[in-house]
Design an enzyme around this catalytic site. Structure first.
Site, PDB file in Angstrom:
ATOM      1  N   SER B 654     -66.177 -31.650 -10.491  1.00 30.68           N
ATOM      2  CA  SER B 654     -66.730 -32.696  -9.625  1.00 30.68           C
ATOM      3  C   SER B 654     -66.317 -34.099 -10.084  1.00 30.68           C
ATOM      4  CB  SER B 654     -68.247 -32.602  -9.567  1.00 30.68           C
ATOM      5  OG  SER B 654     -68.801 -32.950 -10.811  1.00 30.68           O
ATOM      6  N   LYS B 697     -77.095 -36.863  -8.620  1.00 27.82           N
ATOM      7  CA  LYS B 697     -76.063 -37.786  -9.093  1.00 27.82           C
ATOM      8  C   LYS B 697     -76.298 -39.185  -8.555  1.00 27.82           C
ATOM      9  CE  LYS B 697     -72.484 -34.372  -9.982  1.00 27.82           C
ATOM     10  NZ  LYS B 697     -71.337 -33.631  -9.474  1.00 27.82           N
TER      11      LYS B 697
END
Lengths: 248, 811
Positions: B654, B697
């Site tokens: 990611s 996040k």
């Protein structure tokens, strides 16, 4: 009260102790070392056939002597314990002779003589019932004073597994009827149920025949009747294992 | 400059409007199931239970907490209640082979009756048999037999005695037997007299005595034979008496169990055994000794007539539904217990104990596959039972010859049960792959959904299932705002605004806690506020590590810039999973570039802290660079990438978009805005792909920026594919609405680099040329320069590759 105990026949001992305890008598015990056996053991060819094994083995005097001594010691011990419990005065004599004759002779001064032979026999075993099997207390009844004392002895010995049988000797019918009447009267007086039967032979021979067929706990005989037919008494003594009570 | 606009607040969180719910509070909702959206699983369960074929057992797979047990239990309880009761099973004594107890099958409820009847039978025997033996009839008959043998015995000895006396030899009793002696008169001759007899006479006596002794021996032998004969006659008499006493008792039982042939056979065997062992009933019942710790054997051995009721069913029961939480071999298959007796371990059929398979026979057995697999022999035992269709109780000790005690081989009992295993998908697929028997025995997979689509219909259904949970858990009623908040939270748990998580266990826990907080606040109903309090407190209880990580950043221990610009430096975002709690924090990623032969060094991989997927992401970058910028010449670049200040393993791809942007920044010498953080994976063509944990996040970077003060420039770049996953915290949404924080959805690397640098990426024209000054132009130029430089060095100057580099280049 005298006791002849061959090989410390437990039932003989027990019967004698019972009577002595109930009647408050003294107990004189006699162990007779069979002189015939001692003579036999002296023969070089003397052998004994075991009842359990059917094996023939030598019979030695020394072994027999030891057996008699051990028996006397054991009897002394048993009597000591049992008599102390019941508070009975007692004495043990050991004699060598012919058992029946010695017993009768020593019982001369006693009121009651309880005797029994060695228990040597091939036992066919007790009934396998949980309860003890029913047995008979057999009393010879001739209306004599001794016979009445014999009935008292029978009464003292009866328990729940016992039946009482009164045997009337083979005598003229009117005499016999009198005996029966006397017996019934005694039964009624003491509230005891008993079977009354007549003997076909002489008194002791009739008893002998009965003991071979029935399960007998004790035989009670007036002393005088026994004395009159010693041969029959010997056979009775030899062929039964139950206590024989001679009552004066 | 990028024309990309930040996401509007309304796509950051999908609200559930309370007005969409058809009730005011859950108290109004009618009784319904707590399971929704598991149509596939329900169909599989219905099929698996309905099909009555060998091997169609069920394996229920799915994530923990998705309601597998609840659904199966609800379903099976309903189903089992409608089904016929299975038979009762008993173990009884095997009179022919005592070590092989016989299993008796009886109609439901009859097992207990048989047990009671047999106990009663034994009691009656205890009374009836002694009574029979105490009867006058028995005594008289025994006396008849005894008299006969006494007479025989007496006669035998008398005959010998009479015969011997004719020879002047006396038969005497000795202390232990009989003997013969020469007579004189009626007494035994004196030895001296005997010695004076002529030798011939002495010899005759000796010879005669020897003959009589032989006769006596024969007589004693004969008497012994008579004794044996007598004993046999007594035994026959005993059998006759017992046969009468026990016979009518057995006959009564046979009438009661006339429809059960196996029971009739057993009762006949009992009758024969009682007759054969009549003596046992006549012995006193008192124990003959009393030693602590030892069991006195019963003098009347009647245990063999007992009935060991292994499995019993009440008439009101349906099919059994058994769940075994501790599936050790013995709990599953049954066991044979032993007791100490005189220092040895002994057993009999009454000590056979049922296992879960016995109890579930004719019904359903629920087992957890991990518990089953972690218990030695249990899995093998279960498979053996299912394959053979019978339950065979075997002692492990005996099976493996570990102990040598007396044991039993009970007759196996036919097995007809559905076994339902619960496990996760890993267990299911591993068993499928590695255990050839698994697919034969567990043909029905019941696969539970982890989440369901969120739409108007499913929302209402889900709300109703939550109402069912409220009722089942006896919670305060939830008003519809509370239920709506729960539904929103389910989307957050699913990490998808278009889904609802089916991890019901977490929802149930949350509901219980919301109920608690509502009661603390003395609310009559659980409201949105109570649910939020419960969520906040759940987080509060586990956020210590998150706070420590944020504190380290805020105190500049972990270096994270949220303002300014920097070449080759970017804010990535890392997710940390701690149990069920996940949070994220920014991580500085730096890139350096120099002349080289095309290697992009992943420093984490070099020190074995990088996972395989992370390495894959980094290698993809090299491919992207070469494909886009160096198709016609060697990629003469050597670059290094690292996550600064991370000291543990790094996994996942990611961060590959962030890493690529850092590389491009370094190559183009274009500074990156530190007010932005980036997440997303990238493919070889520069397209940005979805990642996990997008909400955490964003919130992780937001928290740092908020605590340092939001300046309106900060924000996060996320893959466009992740927009549908957004279920952000309310404070994040509010900040976005106030334009203090921004979230950008990115579809390719060019969009990202433009946003990050404020410089156009540079779209290639028809000839493939990109505008001067653009990022792509600057990167291409830089790579060209490196290629020229490399060419200038020539082959002789080229350093040989290290072994590690050679290996890596082949990967």
């Amino acid at each position: 009260m005298a006791l002849e105990s061959a090989a410390a026949n437990a039932r003989v001992l027990d019967t004698a102790l019972n009577l002595a305890g109930k009647w408050g008598g003294d107990l004189r015990a006699l162990l007779v070392e069979d002189v015939d056996l001692m003579r036999l053991a002296a023969f070089p060819f003397a052998r004994e056939v075991g009842v359990a094994t059917a094996i023939s083995r030598p019979l030695q005097s020394s072994v027999l002597e030891r057996t008699f001594r051990a028996e006397a010691a054991r009897l002394q011990q048993i009597l000591g314990r049992a008599a102390a419990t019941r508070n009975i005065a007692w004495k043990l004599d050991v004699r060598r002779g012919r058992p029946l004759e010695e017993a009768v002779a020593s019982g001369q001064g006693a009121d009651v003589l309880v005797m029994g032979s060695s228990t040597t026999s091939i036992s066919i075993g007790a009934l396998t019932s949980a309860k003890p099997p029913r047995e008979e207390v057999v009393a010879l009844f001739d209306s004599s004073e001794s016979a009445f004392r014999g009935l008292d002895a029978a009464l003292a010995l009866l328990n729940t597994h016992h039946d009482l049988t009164l045997l009337v000797p083979n005598e003229p019918s009117e005499v016999r009827a009198g005996h029966r009447e006397q017996a019934r009267s005694w039964m009624s007086q003491h509230g005891v149920a008993a079977q009354i039967a007549g003997l076909e032979n002489s008194a002791l021979q009739g008893l002998l025949a009965i003991t071979q067929r029935r399960r007998i706990a004790t035989i009670i005989v007036p002393f005088e009747s026994a004395r009159l037919d010693v041969a029959a008494l010997r056979r009775l003594y030899m062929e039964t294992t139950c206590p024989i009570i001679l009552v004066k | 400059m990028s024309g990309l606009v930040p996401l509007s607040p309304n796509v950051l969180y999908r609200r559930c409007s309370p007005s969409d719910l058809p009730f005011e509070t859950t108290a109004e909702v009618a009784e319904t199931t707590s399971i929704v959206g598991q149509e596939r699983a329900i169909a599989a369960v219905e099929f698996g239970i309905g099909i009555d074929r060998e091997g169609y057992n069920l394996f229920v797979l799915g994530s923990p907490g998705t309601g597998k047990h609840t659904l199966l239990r609800e379903f099976l309880e309903r189903r089992a209640a409608r089904e016929h009761q299975p038979p009762d099973w008993c173990y009884v004594y095997n009179f022919e082979q005592p070590h092989k107890p016989i299993a008796l099958r009886l109609p439901p409820g009859q097992g207990l009756k048989l047990k009671t009847d047999m106990a009663q039978f034994v009691e009656e025997l205890r009374g009836a048999i002694p009574t029979a033996f105490d009867s006058d009839e028995y005594r008289a008959r025994v006396e008849q037999i005894d008299s006969e043998y006494r007479e025989r015995e007496t006669q035998a000895f008398q005959e010998i005695g009479q015969e011997s006396s004719k020879q002047h030899i006396a038969l005497l009793r000795t202390p232990a037997g009989f003997s013969f002696a020469p007579m004189k008169g009626d007494g035994v001759m004196e030895p001296e007299e005997f010695n004076q007899l002529p030798v011939s006479e002495q010899e005759k006596f000796g010879k005669d005595i020897g003959q009589f002794q032989e006769k006596l021996e024969r007589a004693v032998h004969q008497v012994h034979r008579w004794h044996a004969e007598r004993r046999e006659r007594i035994r026959e008499l005993n059998r006759e008496m017992v046969s009468y006493s026990a016979g009518h008792l057995v006959d009564e039982l046979k009438v009661r169990y006339g429809s059960e042939p196996t029971v009739l056979s057993y009762l006949e065997a009992v009758r024969n055994d009682v007759v054969e062992h009549a003596e046992d009933f006549r012995k006193p019942t008192e124990a003959v000794f009393n030693v602590p710790g030892l069991q006195a054997p019963e003098t009347v051995n009647v245990r063999r007539y007992e009935v060991n009721l292994l499995v019993a069913h009440n008439e009101a029961d349906g099919a059994p539904l058994v769940s075994e939480d501790h599936p050790i071999y013995q709990n599953l298959m049954g066991r044979i217990e032993h007791i100490a007796q005189f220092g040895t371990m002994v057993t009999d059929f009454t000590l056979i104990k049922p296992g879960a398979l016995h109890l579930a026979n004719g019904g359903y057995l629920l087992l957890d596959v991990y518990k089953l697999l972690t218990q030695p022999f249990s899995w093998e035992g279960l498979k053996r039972a299912l394959s053979s269709g019978s339950i065979r109780i075997e002692s492990l000790g005996q099976m493996y010859s570990l102990v040598s005690t007396v044991s039993l081989e009970p007759e196996p009992i036919p097995l007809n049960a559905k076994v339902v295993l619960f496990g996760d998908r890993l267990a299911y697929y591993l068993l499928s792959a590695y255990d050839p028997e698994f697919e034969k025995l567990f043909k029905v997979a019941v696969d539970f959904e982890d989440d369901i689509p969120r739409n108007a219909e499913s929302t209402v259904q889900f709300a109703q299932s939550l109402a069912a949970i409220v009722r089942k858990e006896k919670l305060l009623p939830f008003d519809r705002s509370g239920i709506a908040r729960l539904i929103e939270h389910c989307s957050r748990l699913a990490e998808d605004a278009e889904k609802l998580s089916m991890h019901l266990q977490r929802i149930v826990d949350l509901m219980r806690e919301a109920d608690y907080w509502a009661q603390q606040a003395q609310h009559d109903e659980v409201t949105e506020q109570d649910v939020q309090t419960a969520i906040d407190n759940q987080i509060r209880r586990v956020d210590r590590i998150r706070n420590r990580a944020q504190e380290a950043i805020l105190r500049d221990i972990m270096l994270i810039d949220t303002r300014g610009e920097m070449v080759g430096q970017i804010n990535g975002l890392s997710v940390v999973m701690l149990g069920n709690y996940a949070f994220a924090h920014p991580t500085r990623i730096t890139a350096t570039t120099r002349l080289g032969d095309g290697d992009i060094v992943d420093i984490h991989r070099e020190v074995a802290l990088g996972g395989a997927i992370h390495s894959k992401g980094v290698m993809t970058l090299g491919s992207f660079l070469a494909t886009r910028y160096s198709r016609k010449r060697p990629l003469s670049l050597s670059a290094s990438l690292t996550f600064e200040q991370t000291y543990g393993p790094v996994e996942g791809d990611s961060a590959s978009l962030a890493e690529l942007c850092a590389l491009l920044s370094s190559l183009a010498d274009a500074p990156i805005k530190q007010s932005l953080a980036v997440t997303g994976s990238v493919n070889q063509r520069g397209q940005v792909q979805a990642i996990g944990g997008v909400n955490e996040k964003i919130e992780g970077f937001f928290d740092i920026c908020r605590k340092r003060e939001l300046n309106g420039e900060q924000g996060v770049l996320i893959p466009e594919a992740n927009v549908k996953h957004l279920m952000l915290r309310r404070d994040v949404v509010d900040a976005v609405a106030a334009k203090k924080f921004h979230i950008f959805a990115i579809s390719n690397v060019d969009e990202a680099i433009e946003l990050l640098t404020g410089i156009a990426a540079g779209e290639p024209n028809a000839a493939g040329d990109v505008p001067k000054g653009s990022i792509n132009y600057r990167v291409a130029i830089r790579l060209y320069e490196l290629a020229v430089l490399r060419q200038g060095f020539g082959e002789t100057q080229k350093q040989p590759k290290t072994r590690r580099n050679r290996v890596r280049s082949h990967r």
